[in-house]
Motif scaffolding. Sequence first.
Motif, short mmCIF file in Angstrom:
data_model
loop_
_atom_site.label_atom_id
_atom_site.label_comp_id
_atom_site.label_asym_id
_atom_site.label_seq_id
_atom_site.Cartn_x
_atom_site.Cartn_y
_atom_site.Cartn_z
N ILE A 175 0.85 -1.20 0.00
CA ILE A 175 0.00 0.00 0.00
C ILE A 175 0.88 1.25 0.00
O ILE A 175 0.64 2.19 -0.76
CB ILE A 175 -0.98 -0.02 1.19
CG1 ILE A 175 -2.00 -1.14 1.00
CG2 ILE A 175 -1.65 1.34 1.37
CD1 ILE A 175 -2.88 -1.39 2.20
N GLU A 176 1.92 1.24 0.83
CA GLU A 176 2.84 2.38 0.88
C GLU A 176 3.49 2.61 -0.49
O GLU A 176 3.58 3.74 -0.96
CB GLU A 176 3.91 2.12 1.94
CG GLU A 176 4.92 3.24 2.08
CD GLU A 176 5.96 2.93 3.13
OE1 GLU A 176 7.16 2.94 2.77
OE2 GLU A 176 5.60 2.69 4.30
N SER A 177 3.92 1.54 -1.12
CA SER A 177 4.55 1.64 -2.44
C SER A 177 3.57 2.21 -3.47
O SER A 177 3.91 3.10 -4.25
CB SER A 177 5.05 0.27 -2.88
OG SER A 177 5.58 0.33 -4.17
N TYR A 178 2.34 1.71 -3.47
CA TYR A 178 1.33 2.19 -4.41
C TYR A 178 1.06 3.68 -4.18
O TYR A 178 1.02 4.47 -5.13
CB TYR A 178 0.03 1.39 -4.26
CG TYR A 178 -0.98 1.77 -5.30
CD1 TYR A 178 -1.04 1.12 -6.51
CD2 TYR A 178 -1.87 2.83 -5.08
CE1 TYR A 178 -1.95 1.49 -7.50
CE2 TYR A 178 -2.78 3.21 -6.05
CZ TYR A 178 -2.82 2.54 -7.26
OH TYR A 178 -3.71 2.92 -8.22
N MET A 179 0.89 4.07 -2.92
CA MET A 179 0.58 5.46 -2.61
C MET A 179 1.77 6.38 -2.91
O MET A 179 1.58 7.54 -3.29
CB MET A 179 0.13 5.61 -1.16
CG MET A 179 -1.17 4.87 -0.85
SD MET A 179 -2.53 5.40 -1.93
CE MET A 179 -3.83 4.29 -1.43
N SER A 180 2.98 5.87 -2.78
CA SER A 180 4.16 6.66 -3.14
C SER A 180 4.17 6.94 -4.64
O SER A 180 4.52 8.05 -5.07
CB SER A 180 5.44 5.93 -2.73
OG SER A 180 5.51 5.86 -1.33
N THR A 181 3.78 5.95 -5.42
CA THR A 181 3.68 6.15 -6.87
C THR A 181 2.61 7.20 -7.17
O THR A 181 2.81 8.07 -8.02
CB THR A 181 3.35 4.82 -7.58
OG1 THR A 181 4.39 3.89 -7.29
CG2 THR A 181 3.22 5.00 -9.07
#
Length: 148
Positions: free
Chosen positions: A114-120
């Motif tokens: 989720i963190e990775s997706y939201m960072s994108t």
Amino acid sequence: WQVASFGLDINDPDSFEEALDNWKRRKNLNYDAMRDQLEYMRRARKPREYTPEEFIQRLQHVNLMIPQFIDATDDNMLSDEEIKEIAYRGMPSEWRKNFANSGKKVYSESLEAIESYMSTQSDNSKEADAHFIETAEDSDSSFMSQDL
């Protein structure tokens, strides 16, 4: 701190814990304050100036501090699942919509995913904002030259 530790033996290791408990009482860091803090965390939204990573790290850090409240224990901390749900709900609505539209589900993704997706999403938003500002500046300059 001087008031909280007044009259305690500085050579006694237990005195530090006693002084710390006195300080917590003076600051009203009681069970009710802990419950208020948890409720605040459950409603938290990512501040505009924070990256998704910073927001999630802050949630995790504050959660680690929960047992420091008077009469609180590790059992009072938010679970990893709760942190994940709070982190997701704290993100901008457009990012959450994109997450859902991509077929992802909060309960089946890890916090790291989720963190990775939201960072994108954050990176994409910054690029879009930069393009918008650049386009607006170009429009303004051409508009100004037409007036002359």
